[in-house]
Design an enzyme around this catalytic site. Structure first.
Site, PDB file in Angstrom:
ATOM      1  N   GLU A  42       0.888  -1.176   0.000  1.00 25.53           N
ATOM      2  CA  GLU A  42       0.000   0.000   0.000  1.00 25.53           C
ATOM      3  C   GLU A  42       0.918   1.215   0.000  1.00 25.53           C
ATOM      4  O   GLU A  42       1.639   1.436   0.975  1.00 25.53           O
ATOM      5  CB  GLU A  42      -0.869   0.034   1.265  1.00 25.53           C
ATOM      6  CG  GLU A  42      -1.726  -1.192   1.476  1.00 25.53           C
ATOM      7  CD  GLU A  42      -2.900  -1.274   0.529  1.00 25.53           C
ATOM      8  OE1 GLU A  42      -3.143  -0.302  -0.219  1.00 25.53           O
ATOM      9  OE2 GLU A  42      -3.567  -2.310   0.522  1.00 25.53           O
TER      10      GLU A  42
ATOM     11  N   CYS B 266      -2.930   8.621   3.453  1.00 26.75           N
ATOM     12  CA  CYS B 266      -2.785   8.046   2.115  1.00 26.75           C
ATOM     13  C   CYS B 266      -4.018   8.337   1.267  1.00 26.75           C
ATOM     14  O   CYS B 266      -3.940   8.373   0.042  1.00 26.75           O
ATOM     15  CB  CYS B 266      -2.561   6.550   2.220  1.00 26.75           C
ATOM     16  SG  CYS B 266      -3.788   5.731   3.252  1.00 26.75           S
TER      17      CYS B 266
HETATM   18  P1  NAP Z   1       8.475   4.734   4.542  1.00 26.79           P
HETATM   19  O1  NAP Z   1       9.593   5.646   4.832  1.00 26.79           O
HETATM   20  O2  NAP Z   1       8.480   3.970   3.279  1.00 26.79           O
HETATM   21  O3  NAP Z   1       8.443   3.730   5.805  1.00 26.79           O
HETATM   22  C1  NAP Z   1       7.423   2.774   5.935  1.00 26.79           C
HETATM   23  C2  NAP Z   1       7.914   1.637   6.798  1.00 26.79           C
HETATM   24  O4  NAP Z   1       8.959   0.916   6.126  1.00 26.79           O
HETATM   25  C3  NAP Z   1       8.507   2.075   8.123  1.00 26.79           C
HETATM   26  O5  NAP Z   1       8.114   1.154   9.113  1.00 26.79           O
HETATM   27  C4  NAP Z   1      10.004   1.992   7.870  1.00 26.79           C
HETATM   28  O6  NAP Z   1      10.754   1.800   9.046  1.00 26.79           O
HETATM   29  C5  NAP Z   1      10.062   0.772   7.002  1.00 26.79           C
HETATM   30  N1  NAP Z   1      11.271   0.650   6.193  1.00 26.79           N
HETATM   31  C6  NAP Z   1      12.156   1.620   5.859  1.00 26.79           C
HETATM   32  N2  NAP Z   1      13.120   1.099   5.066  1.00 26.79           N
HETATM   33  C7  NAP Z   1      12.847  -0.212   4.916  1.00 26.79           C
HETATM   34  C8  NAP Z   1      13.484  -1.279   4.211  1.00 26.79           C
HETATM   35  N3  NAP Z   1      14.584  -1.095   3.498  1.00 26.79           N
HETATM   36  N4  NAP Z   1      12.920  -2.493   4.274  1.00 26.79           N
HETATM   37  C9  NAP Z   1      11.792  -2.708   4.970  1.00 26.79           C
HETATM   38  N5  NAP Z   1      11.139  -1.726   5.658  1.00 26.79           N
HETATM   39  C10 NAP Z   1      11.664  -0.503   5.629  1.00 26.79           C
HETATM   40  O7  NAP Z   1       7.079   5.478   4.608  1.00 26.79           O
HETATM   41  P2  NAP Z   1       6.542   6.505   5.703  1.00 26.79           P
HETATM   42  O8  NAP Z   1       7.291   7.774   5.535  1.00 26.79           O
HETATM   43  O9  NAP Z   1       6.481   5.876   7.056  1.00 26.79           O
HETATM   44  O10 NAP Z   1       5.035   6.703   5.234  1.00 26.79           O
HETATM   45  C11 NAP Z   1       4.614   7.670   4.307  1.00 26.79           C
HETATM   46  C12 NAP Z   1       4.174   7.035   3.025  1.00 26.79           C
HETATM   47  O11 NAP Z   1       3.263   5.987   3.288  1.00 26.79           O
HETATM   48  C13 NAP Z   1       3.430   7.995   2.114  1.00 26.79           C
HETATM   49  O12 NAP Z   1       3.981   7.930   0.843  1.00 26.79           O
HETATM   50  C14 NAP Z   1       2.010   7.463   2.099  1.00 26.79           C
HETATM   51  O13 NAP Z   1       1.323   7.668   0.897  1.00 26.79           O
HETATM   52  C15 NAP Z   1       2.200   6.034   2.355  1.00 26.79           C
HETATM   53  N6  NAP Z   1       1.004   5.476   2.974  1.00 26.79           N
HETATM   54  C16 NAP Z   1       0.201   4.667   2.222  1.00 26.79           C
HETATM   55  C17 NAP Z   1      -0.934   4.115   2.786  1.00 26.79           C
HETATM   56  C18 NAP Z   1      -1.827   3.210   1.992  1.00 26.79           C
HETATM   57  O14 NAP Z   1      -2.662   2.543   2.591  1.00 26.79           O
HETATM   58  N7  NAP Z   1      -1.685   3.133   0.687  1.00 26.79           N
HETATM   59  C19 NAP Z   1      -1.266   4.398   4.117  1.00 26.79           C
HETATM   60  C20 NAP Z   1      -0.435   5.233   4.835  1.00 26.79           C
HETATM   61  C21 NAP Z   1       0.702   5.771   4.254  1.00 26.79           C
HETATM   62  P3  NAP Z   1      11.505   3.047   9.753  1.00 26.79           P
HETATM   63  O15 NAP Z   1      10.441   4.012  10.144  1.00 26.79           O
HETATM   64  O16 NAP Z   1      12.174   2.411  10.906  1.00 26.79           O
HETATM   65  O17 NAP Z   1      12.435   3.603   8.730  1.00 26.79           O
END
Ligand code: NAP
Length: 528
Positions: free
Chosen positions: A258, A297
């Site tokens: 997602e 999102c």
């Molecule tokens: P993110 O930076 O991609 O992080 C998401 C998760 O992935 C965090 O738990 C992060 O851990 C982890 N992560 C980071 N690097 C990783 C790796 N190499 N391998 C596995 N996991 C890893 O996203 P975010 O900044 O938290 O969230 C914002 C984004 O989420 C926005 O783009 C938004 O659109 C999207 N979003 C989508 C939905 C949906 O349902 N479609 C819902 C909510 C948000 P750490 O925090 O420890 O780095």
């Protein structure tokens, strides 16, 4: 100043102190460090513990018992609602109303799946459709069934919904019979940490059904196996890394992503200022730009406005957004309507993203450089006031324009004028490359079939709002457990929730091919 707490992971049945460099959690309204986490060790053993202990004990429960477990979890989390709201205000920069949206959303999913459990019978599998004859004589048939996978459901969540993100996924996995290892985003993980503590210390779940990993993901993905599932929510970049991970590819680990979404609103050419429907459009757009400071999102990013309504819509939105801008600040102040972004990185990305959008649109309200906010110490806090941009009709049609490619994860949206024809509107929506949700506001009687046909392929969810339901309508960003959540393309091509459909992610669909008598016995023995 409050002491800095160290938040531990809960793995292999116990709280495990981390090891290695610390990462801080902050109050984003004050920039004060409030807790730390450290990397966890022995993640391979945590996965084995979930498979051996958690999976076996969950599968030993009937579906009805799993449903009861979800209901008890909902009740206990609701009892801790105030405490969770306070943490979300402090660690997430949420207003109380934003925090409730997340926490009540979590208990709502638990209750919805508890209720669903009561309707699915107690067979150890779910029958999928009718048995179909493979021979003319009807002696040999095939019956599709969903059986629980024997691996771990690894849930990697985004920072914006620490409660709903965690529990919305876990409720479904538990009902399907899979144990969960939940990894919240580090910056806002305190709420998820507290939820895990409430559930684990209250002994609401069988041993091994829930583990919590705080801090970095470490080498977790290296130890996944063929029965495991990863449900990821976050940025498209991280989603791509997980999808392309060598071990994930080698073992065919099931992945659900997602990711980003450029959700649109289409204002129909039949909408007129001064009507209830026009007021609904404005109310919904303001909610979807500013709730959770636009860090949703499902937030509205692109607003398609018939050219003859552009001025009226702009004036109405600017007036309402001005009001919220005046009350943007530290959510500890009860007068504040919109809080800060979650981290300094989010603020940096948000400002930078607005700059990218200005290549194709002009700012009609808001200033990314503003530094003084309600209840906040001067220049402290990661605040971004509501920003509204406006493109020209020609730019709106340009698929490479920033507003069709860049999700600015903050209170930011762009007005896109169009000629009022649905065909043109559909072309503009499709330029976003796939979205979680888009909304059509119109009383045109044929709009639902037209919109479904022309927009359906580009959306996970289509909302149609008209004058008759204006008073009863829900803001389009609200995700119900009964409706599928996910979207094609940019949005990750994933699917979660949607009632019983969600169980498929955590199950194997097996086609059982056998003699008709054998299959009849099969369903007699196990039908719920
Ligand atoms: P993110 O930076 O991609 O992080 C998401 C998760 O992935 C965090 O738990 C992060 O851990 C982890 N992560 C980071 N690097 C990783 C790796 N190499 N391998 C596995 N996991 C890893 O996203 P975010 O900044 O938290 O969230 C914002 C984004 O989420 C926005 O783009 C938004 O659109 C999207 N979003 C989508 C939905 C949906 O349902 N479609 C819902 C909510 C948000 P750490 O925090 O420890 O780095």
């Amino acid at each position: 100043m409050d002491p800095i707490e160290e938040l531990a992971s809960h793995l292999r049945g116990a709280w495990q102190p981390g090891d290695g460099p610390t990462q801080s959690l902050f109050n984003p309204a004050t920039q004060e460090a409030i807790a730390v986490v450290r990397p966890a060790r022995e993640l391979a053993n945590a996965l084995a513990f979930a498979r051996d202990v958690g999976g076996a004990s969950l599968r030993a429960l009937t579906r009805k018992q799993r449903g009861e477990l979800l209901q008890s979890a909902a009740k206990v989390l609701h009892e801790h609602r105030e405490e969770l709201i306070e943490l979300a205000v402090r660690n997430g920069g949420n207003t109380r109303s934003d925090a409730k949206f997340d926490i009540d959303g979590a208990t709502g999913v638990l209750s919805a799946y508890a209720e669903l459990a009561g309707t699915l019978g107690d067979s150890p599998w779910l029958v999928d459709g009718e048995a179909v004859s493979l021979t003319r004589s009807g002696k040999v048939k095939v019956q599709h069934v969903l059986v629980p996978r024997h691996g771990v459901a690894v849930h990697i969540n985004a920072f914006n919904f620490p409660a709903w993100g965690m529990i919305g996924k876990a409720a479904v996995a538990w009902l399907a019979g899979m144990p969960v290892l939940s990894k919240p985003a580090t910056s806002t993980c305190w709420v998820a940490h507290r939820i895990a503590a409430i559930l684990l210390e209250g002994k609401l779940l069988p041993e091994g059904a829930l583990q919590l990993l705080v801090g970095p993901v470490g080498d977790l993905l290296d130890h996944l196996g063929p029965q495991d599932v990863v449900a990821f929510t976050g940025s498209a970049d991280t989603g791509a890394k997980i999808r392309g991970h060598a071990n994930v590819l080698r073992h065919g680990v099931r992945i659900n992503v997602e990711a980003d979404s450029l959700n649109a609103v289409i204002i129909g050419s039949d909408v007129s200022p001064g009507t209830e429907l026009f007021d609904l459009v404005v109310r919904d757009c303001v909610t979807e730009i500013t709730q959770k400071a636009g860090q949703k999102c499902t937030a509205t990013r692109r607003i398609l406005v018939p050219e003859h309504l552009l001025e009226a819509v702009r004036i109405a939105l600017v007036e309402r957004l001005d009001d919220i801008a005046a009350r943007t600040g530290n959510p500890a102040d009860p007068q504040v309507r919109m809080g800060p972004l979650a981290t300094d990185q989010q603020l940096h990305d948000g400002r930078n993203g607005v700059h990218v959008l200005t290549a194709d649109a002009r700012v009609v309200r808001g200033d990314t450089g503003r530094t003084v906010f309600m209840g906040a110490a001067d220049a402290k806090g990661w605040f971004l006031e509501p920003i509204l941009l406006e493109a020209t009709s020609a730019a709106a049609l340009e698929p490479r324009a920033g507003f069709h490619r860049r999700e600015v994860f903050g209170p930011v949206a762009t007005l896109l004028p169009y000629d009022g024809s649905f065909a043109r509107a559909a072309q503009i929506v499709a330029a976003g490359g796939g979205s979680l949700v888009s909304t059509v506001y119109s009383d045109d009687r044929d709009i639902s079939s037209r919109a479904t046909l022309e927009l359906g392929a580009f959306l996970g969810r289509l909302v149609i709002a008209g004058e008759k339901i204006a008073a009863a309508s829900f803001s389009p960003g609200l995700v119900f457990p009964q409706a599928a959540h996910g979207g094609p393309g940019r949005a990750g091509s994933g699917e979660e929730l949607g009632g019983v459909r969600a169980l498929a992610l955590y199950s194997q669909r097996t086609a059982v091919q056998a003699g008709a008598a054998q299959l009849a016995k099969f369903s007699e023995t196990h039908a719920g």
